[in-house]
Scaffold this active site. Structure first.
Site, PDB file in Angstrom:
ATOM      1  N   ASP A 211       1.008  -1.243  -0.024  1.00  0.00           N
ATOM      2  CA  ASP A 211       0.040   0.008   0.059  1.00  0.00           C
ATOM      3  C   ASP A 211       0.990   1.104  -0.091  1.00  0.00           C
ATOM      4  OD1 ASP A 211      -2.567   1.233   0.403  1.00  0.00           O
ATOM      5  OD2 ASP A 211      -1.992   1.916   2.055  1.00  0.00           O
ATOM      6  N   GLU A 258      14.861 -15.267   0.202  1.00  0.00           N
ATOM      7  CA  GLU A 258      15.401 -16.188   1.260  1.00  0.00           C
ATOM      8  C   GLU A 258      14.457 -17.280   1.194  1.00  0.00           C
ATOM      9  OE1 GLU A 258      15.356 -14.522   4.970  1.00  0.00           O
ATOM     10  OE2 GLU A 258      16.858 -12.764   4.455  1.00  0.00           O
TER      11      GLU A 258
END
Length: 545
Positions: A211, A258
């Site tokens: 957002d 990751e």
């Protein structure tokens, strides 16, 4: 709890061509009967989303929140608001979505929190100059007694962007006063959001919609904004679109890397020109941004072609896919918007007293044609809940029913976004059209929506629902999302393009256009045996050449 989804071949990641379905939880489906949609309601209807033929689901905020701005005022980033259910409910939703082959993207709100967030409550208690206040943007006011705001910034929801605390300092809120802005110069804030990302990635989410992705960073010294420049529609300001945001998303990119399964970010960045927006999607930043240039394009052939060309060129220059979007929870639904005369300025909304009007028959025709054109384009596309039903904007909503803070902060001058957030009609003959078992609905539903209910449209080959199902099936079978675009000669007011094995004719506002020889795979309006494509119609044709 991470999903066992392998990485894709580089350059063919799932998000490059995905169709992502936006769920606005408050308005999707209510299982509890309180009139507000919830996570169990979404889970109960995931089969219908999968049946539509999309690749992923994006969930607007469901976190703990006082709900002053539809959940975009977050009080706890790692828990579910009881209004929507529990973390266990979320885990069930995620597991079922993955079982159905749907990825799940969740909203993240890094520019601001709720004023009920524990950090902000601590900041109010701790007082001026404290480490707690350094997590937000507190400043002394101007004037003899600090009685004036620190600068002239205005809230994007209307009114001043500063609120004074107990006759002392002022805090910044680019949106509602219940949404204080974080201070991203404080390393604590960056560390906090790393932990939030990992919390949801560990649970198995496939990505984040970010957002106000062009917010977060403010200009040093918080200088006054040139209000006259803003009136011209300029996107330049000392609080939006600054260069510092890119380092935040490089850091987040490293966190996502990751995890297996090509996790992604899509930024809500109201940034122009497209070349500047595309910088958010460089290889070490976000994977996507919303294409608001395309969303804001009117129903006009030259302007649509310019937006498409500019998007493919800008995003392609950094190795990113272009995204295509027509509607979302912040904009007038495109089924109505593209037929409004005169077109209202972006952000104005449309209500019962608005000068802009739309013919309902033309609205449906243009909405269907626009959807068929968008889904034929290479790249990734977003479908807002209800687009597949052809839902129009709800215009005749009484003021007392409206809940968007924009309506209240502007004294009704701006009607706000409630018109695109009205709960979905699932079953024509059920209470609240199947949205809630009790008939409760947090926003009123129009009485004539029975004809648009999903159960009425399912199986009706002429319905907007079946048009979307057919378009999405063909898009996947023909590999259109991974394809390429080549323009063809066309009469004025008509767009003609080639993507893979299909020719697309979108007659925007021209005279009837010749229909190419071949097999008509999809038409947004009946052709009735004609060899021409009428205005406000999009056709997909498999041609022999």
């Amino acid at each position: 709890m991470s999903p066992s989804i392998p990485d894709s071949i580089p350059g063919h990641e799932w998000w490059r061509s995905a169709v992502i379905y936006q769920v606005y939880p408050r308005s999707f489906a209510d299982a509890s009967g309180d009139g507000v949609g919830d996570l169990p309601g979404i889970t109960a209807h995931l089969d219908e989303i999968a049946d539509l033929g999309v690749d992923a689901v994006w969930l607007s905020p469901f976190y703990r929140s006082p709900q002053n701005d539809g959940g975009y005022d977050v009080a706890d980033y790692t828990d579910v608001d009881p209004l929507f259910g529990t973390l266990a409910d979320f885990d069930l939703l995620l597991a079922k979505a993955h079982d159905l082959g749907l990825r799940v993207v969740v909203d993240l709100v890094p520019n601001h929190s709720s004023n009920e967030h524990a950090w902000f409550r601590a900041a109010l208690t701790a007082g001026a100059g404290s480490p707690e206040r350094e997590r937000y943007i507190f400043r002394d006011g101007k004037g003899e007694h600090g009685e004036l705001p620190p600068n002239n910034w205005q809230s994007l929801f209307g009114g001043p962007a500063w609120t004074r605390v107990d006759g002392g300092q002022w805090y910044l809120h680019l949106f509602d006063s219940s949404q204080p802005d974080f201070n991203w110069e404080n390393p604590e804030v960056a560390d906090f959001f790393d932990a939030v990302l990992r919390f949801w990635l560990d649970r198995g989410v496939d990505g984040f919609r970010v957002d106000v992705a062009h917010g977060n960073v403010k200009a040093p010294g918080l200088p006054d904004v040139d209000l006259e420049l803003l009136k011209t529609g300029s996107m330049e300001s000392p609080y939006l679109g600054l260069e510092g945001v890119h380092e935040i998303y490089r850091r987040w990119h490293r966190v996502l890397a990751e995890y297996p399964g090509d996790r992604m970010m899509c930024g809500e960045a109201w940034v122009q020109p497209l070349e500047k927006l595309a910088r958010y999607t460089r290889p070490d930043e976000m994977q996507q941004t919303f294409n608001f240039v395309y969303l804001q394009s009117p129903w006009d052939a030259p302007q649509l072609r310019e937006a498409i060309d500019g998007s493919l060129e800008a995003f392609g220059s950094v190795g990113a896919p272009s995204t295509w979007v027509l509607s979302n929870h912040d904009t007038i639904r495109h089924t109505t918007r593209l037929a409004l005369v005169p077109p209202p300025p972006h952000g104005q909304g449309v209500g019962p007293d608005s000068p802009s009007k739309a013919d309902p028959v033309l609205s449906q025709r243009r909405g269907r044609a626009a959807s068929a054109l968008m889904l034929a384009l290479p790249g990734s596309a977003y479908v807002y809940q209800g687009d597949e039903l052809g839902l129009p904007e709800v215009i005749d909503m009484p003021g007392e029913a409206r809940q968007d803070p924009t309506y209240a902060r502007t004294g009704g001058r701006l009607v706000g976004r409630d018109g695109c957030r009205v709960p979905l009609p699932w079953r024509a003959d059920a209470p609240a059209f199947g949205f809630s078992p009790t008939g409760a609905s947090w926003l009123p539903q129009p009485g004539d929506w029975a004809a648009l209910a999903r159960d009425r449209q399912a199986g009706d080959e002429g319905s907007t629902l079946e048009l979307h199902r057919r378009a999405l099936r063909l898009r996947r079978e023909l590999g259109l999302g991974c394809g390429s675009l080549a323009w063809l000669d066309a009469p004025a007011g008509v767009l003609a393009l080639r993507n893979g094995d299909i020719t697309v004719i979108a007659n925007i506002d021209g005279e009837a256009a010749p229909l190419p020889a071949g097999e008509v795979l999809l038409s947004s309006a009946p052709l009735d045996g004609s060899d021409a494509v009428p205005a406000d119609t999009t056709v997909w044709v498999r041609t022999s050449d």
